[in-house]
Motif scaffolding. Structure first.
Motif, PDB file in Angstrom:
ATOM      1  N   ASN A  73       0.796  -1.231   0.000  1.00 58.79           N
ATOM      2  CA  ASN A  73       0.000   0.000   0.000  1.00 58.79           C
ATOM      3  C   ASN A  73       0.827   1.278   0.000  1.00 58.79           C
ATOM      4  O   ASN A  73       0.358   2.317  -0.470  1.00 58.79           O
ATOM      5  CB  ASN A  73      -0.930   0.014   1.213  1.00 58.79           C
ATOM      6  N   HIS A  74       2.073   1.214   0.514  1.00 56.89           N
ATOM      7  CA  HIS A  74       2.801   2.454   0.743  1.00 56.89           C
ATOM      8  C   HIS A  74       4.222   2.498   0.160  1.00 56.89           C
ATOM      9  O   HIS A  74       4.805   3.583   0.109  1.00 56.89           O
ATOM     10  CB  HIS A  74       2.882   2.730   2.253  1.00 56.89           C
ATOM     11  N   LEU A  75       4.777   1.382  -0.284  1.00 59.30           N
ATOM     12  CA  LEU A  75       6.126   1.412  -0.851  1.00 59.30           C
ATOM     13  C   LEU A  75       6.114   2.219  -2.147  1.00 59.30           C
ATOM     14  O   LEU A  75       5.208   2.056  -2.973  1.00 59.30           O
ATOM     15  CB  LEU A  75       6.609  -0.016  -1.130  1.00 59.30           C
ATOM     16  N   PRO A  76       7.081   3.106  -2.343  1.00 65.28           N
ATOM     17  CA  PRO A  76       7.118   3.882  -3.590  1.00 65.28           C
ATOM     18  C   PRO A  76       7.100   2.968  -4.809  1.00 65.28           C
ATOM     19  O   PRO A  76       7.689   1.883  -4.796  1.00 65.28           O
ATOM     20  CB  PRO A  76       8.444   4.650  -3.484  1.00 65.28           C
ATOM     21  N   ARG A  77       6.411   3.429  -5.860  1.00 65.97           N
ATOM     22  CA  ARG A  77       6.255   2.595  -7.050  1.00 65.97           C
ATOM     23  C   ARG A  77       7.586   2.285  -7.727  1.00 65.97           C
ATOM     24  O   ARG A  77       7.685   1.317  -8.493  1.00 65.97           O
ATOM     25  CB  ARG A  77       5.312   3.280  -8.045  1.00 65.97           C
ATOM     26  N   GLU A  78       8.615   3.090  -7.444  1.00 67.18           N
ATOM     27  CA  GLU A  78       9.938   2.827  -8.031  1.00 67.18           C
ATOM     28  C   GLU A  78      10.627   1.620  -7.376  1.00 67.18           C
ATOM     29  O   GLU A  78      11.611   1.106  -7.894  1.00 67.18           O
ATOM     30  CB  GLU A  78      10.857   4.048  -7.869  1.00 67.18           C
ATOM     31  N   CYS A  79      10.101   1.189  -6.231  1.00 62.92           N
ATOM     32  CA  CYS A  79      10.675   0.054  -5.501  1.00 62.92           C
ATOM     33  C   CYS A  79       9.785  -1.173  -5.705  1.00 62.92           C
ATOM     34  O   CYS A  79       8.630  -1.058  -6.104  1.00 62.92           O
ATOM     35  CB  CYS A  79      10.771   0.368  -4.011  1.00 62.92           C
ATOM     36  N   ARG A 112      21.159   4.813   6.439  1.00 58.98           N
ATOM     37  CA  ARG A 112      21.640   5.835   7.386  1.00 58.98           C
ATOM     38  C   ARG A 112      20.626   6.979   7.483  1.00 58.98           C
ATOM     39  O   ARG A 112      20.305   7.450   8.582  1.00 58.98           O
ATOM     40  CB  ARG A 112      23.012   6.366   6.957  1.00 58.98           C
ATOM     41  N   TYR A 113      20.135   7.393   6.332  1.00 55.64           N
ATOM     42  CA  TYR A 113      19.121   8.459   6.291  1.00 55.64           C
ATOM     43  C   TYR A 113      17.856   8.031   7.044  1.00 55.64           C
ATOM     44  O   TYR A 113      17.310   8.785   7.870  1.00 55.64           O
ATOM     45  CB  TYR A 113      18.793   8.766   4.827  1.00 55.64           C
ATOM     46  N   SER A 114      17.391   6.832   6.780  1.00 54.18           N
ATOM     47  CA  SER A 114      16.176   6.333   7.410  1.00 54.18           C
ATOM     48  C   SER A 114      16.343   6.205   8.927  1.00 54.18           C
ATOM     49  O   SER A 114      15.424   6.528   9.688  1.00 54.18           O
ATOM     50  CB  SER A 114      15.813   4.963   6.806  1.00 54.18           C
ATOM     51  N   ARG A 120       5.250   1.505   7.519  1.00 52.41           N
ATOM     52  CA  ARG A 120       4.703   2.702   6.858  1.00 52.41           C
ATOM     53  C   ARG A 120       5.689   3.863   6.956  1.00 52.41           C
ATOM     54  O   ARG A 120       5.883   4.617   5.989  1.00 52.41           O
ATOM     55  CB  ARG A 120       3.359   3.088   7.472  1.00 52.41           C
ATOM     56  N   ILE A 121       6.322   4.017   8.109  1.00 53.54           N
ATOM     57  CA  ILE A 121       7.351   5.059   8.261  1.00 53.54           C
ATOM     58  C   ILE A 121       8.528   4.771   7.336  1.00 53.54           C
ATOM     59  O   ILE A 121       9.070   5.689   6.698  1.00 53.54           O
ATOM     60  CB  ILE A 121       7.813   5.138   9.733  1.00 53.54           C
ATOM     61  N   PHE A 122       8.922   3.491   7.238  1.00 54.56           N
ATOM     62  CA  PHE A 122       9.998   3.098   6.315  1.00 54.56           C
ATOM     63  C   PHE A 122       9.638   3.522   4.888  1.00 54.56           C
ATOM     64  O   PHE A 122      10.487   4.066   4.157  1.00 54.56           O
ATOM     65  CB  PHE A 122      10.213   1.584   6.386  1.00 54.56           C
ATOM     66  N   CYS A 123       8.416   3.285   4.482  1.00 56.38           N
ATOM     67  CA  CYS A 123       7.979   3.649   3.133  1.00 56.38           C
ATOM     68  C   CYS A 123       8.010   5.163   2.923  1.00 56.38           C
ATOM     69  O   CYS A 123       8.379   5.644   1.840  1.00 56.38           O
ATOM     70  CB  CYS A 123       6.583   3.109   2.871  1.00 56.38           C
ATOM     71  N   GLN A 124       7.649   5.906   3.955  1.00 55.58           N
ATOM     72  CA  GLN A 124       7.712   7.365   3.856  1.00 55.58           C
ATOM     73  C   GLN A 124       9.155   7.823   3.728  1.00 55.58           C
ATOM     74  O   GLN A 124       9.468   8.730   2.933  1.00 55.58           O
ATOM     75  CB  GLN A 124       7.064   8.019   5.084  1.00 55.58           C
TER      76      GLN A 124
END
Length: 430
Positions: free
Chosen positions: A337-343, A369-371, A412-416
């Motif tokens: 539902n939330h993973l970016p379509r590029e992934c 690292r960013y996440s 969901r936070i990971f996907c954001q």
């Protein structure tokens, strides 16, 4: 001691995952990397072990306390017979007690395989993505050569593996059964989650027999299948090797199924097994390490024998499977539902892990690292699983440890985080 200064060093730890800021029990950071059962699941295991231990100790006090004595090198007949019955029921295929060798877990089994069966100047073939701590274990055998093998969606590229075997083949030294070994995870592969196809399994058996290499299978997830729990799990590679046992003249056996109770009972009990062809069983029976130790973890093997006999091990396995399945569903639905379509990712049918592919230009070490820093959620970048540094645009998440509600929030936070990172990467591209 610190290896550089010679000073003593103590790192206070209660468990494997509490070192540094990423304590998986401290949920301030959503650590989606720990391949282990969660504390709620282990509590149920502890209660069942308490029941089995009390029953077993009563038995030992009446029967010369043999459990507290040194055990036979490959394990007691009772343990191997009881384990064979448990596995036969779980696999829906016969497991023979005479093929089983007791270990203190799959990593111990791998170490025994490399030190006992393989030439010390031999070759270890590994999938280009594989279990990262196995790579660390293998690297300690620094006289051996490690060779990565391309991995397709249904198993290794067997044509390339054959070419690599032909390139590196030599005669094993005196006392060693094999010049080379292919280490792999055919069922619910770590980290990719794939299951090797029947065609690839048959090709691997044919290749192993022709070249007399050993295939060491990390078979720790085989009983954890969630698609249809009433059906048999995927057929293990060892079963392909013995399928035509009665028709093969001089069958020698080229596969070891290296199993563990870590994922299906408890990692802390340090108990596992190897299912081996007879020539390997005999080599392990004569192992100085196993002889001197008197079987690996003899006491716990006795407790687990009673656990199986009382039906508690089967109940605990079902308990894990039901909860793991719900956790996988929570992670997969959130990603869908939330993973970016590029992934992209493929939902596995068992095991512990989800393997996520980012666009080729994304470095998942930098993304992780960013996440972690910006969103307090972390996984394991793909490069950790590759001897040659491949899989830079992949990341592995684990669903086994955390409860479904926590996973839904965290994923969901990971996907954001992924969505925002991809936007930053796109804006910085010339």
């Amino acid at each position: 001691m610190d290896k550089d200064t010679g000073h003593r060093r103590e790192v206070p730890m209660n468990h494997l995952f509490d070192g540094g800021p990423l304590n998986v029990y401290d949920q301030k950071i959503a650590n989606l990397s720990a391949g282990a059962p969660g504390p709620d699941l282990l509590a149920e295991s502890a209660r069942r072990f308490q029941e089995a231990t009390e029953e077993r100790i009563k038995h030992e006090l009446k029967n010369s306390a043999f459990l507290f004595q040194y055990g036979p090198s490959i394990g007691t007949t009772e343990f191997r017979e009881t384990l064979a019955s448990f596995l036969s029921e779980g696999y829906r295929r016969e497991v023979n007690k005479s093929d089983l060798v007791q270990t203190s877990g799959a990593t111990n089994g791998l170490h025994l395989i490399l030190s006992t069966l393989v030439d010390l100047t031999g070759v270890i073939f590994v999938d280009e993505y594989t279990y990262m701590i196995a790579l660390e274990t293998i690297s300690q055998f620094n006289t051996m050569k490690l060779v990565p093998v391309p991995l397709d969606e249904d198993g290794p590229n067997v044509t390339t593996l054959k070419t690599l075997i032909d390139q590196h083949r030599f005669e094993a030294g005196k006392g060693k059964l094999f010049w080379g070994v292919y280490y792999t995870i055919p069922t619910f592969h770590n980290p990719t989650g794939i299951v090797f196809s029947e065609e690839k399994c048959q090709q691997l058996i044919k290749l192993a027999r022709e070249t007399d290499i050993l295939i060491a299978c990390d078979d720790v997830y085989n009983l954890l299948h969630y698609d249809d729990p009433s059906a048999a799990p995927p057929k293990r590679l060892f079963a392909y090797d013995i399928a035509d046992l009665g028709r093969v003249d001089g069958w020698r056996g080229n596969v070891i199924s290296n199993g563990s109770f870590s994922k299906i009972l408890s990692p802390g009990i340090r108990l596992g097994w190897m299912e081996c062809p007879p020539r390997c069983v005999e080599a392990f029976r004569e192992s100085g390490v196993l002889k001197s130790g008197g079987a690996a973890n003899n006491y716990t093997a006795g407790i687990v024998s009673t656990l199986i006999q009382m039906g508690l091990a089967k109940r605990q396995l079902k308990h894990y499977s039901v909860h793991y399945s719900a956790r996988l569903q929570a992670m997969a639905e959130t990603l869908e539902n939330h993973l970016p379509r590029e992934c992209s990712f493929h939902k596995p049918k068992g095991g512990y892990f989800v393997w996520i592919r980012f666009p080729p230009h994304i470095d998942c070490e930098e993304f992780n690292r960013y996440s972690t820093e910006k969103y307090s959620v972390t996984g394991i970048p793909g490069t950790r699983f590759s001897f040659s540094g491949e899989a830079r645009n992949y990341i592995r998440l684990t669903f086994a440890f955390h409860e479904p509600a926590y996973l839904r929030r965290s994923v969901r936070i990971f996907c954001q985080a992924a969505q925002d990172y991809l936007a930053i990467a796109a804006s910085s591209t010339p």
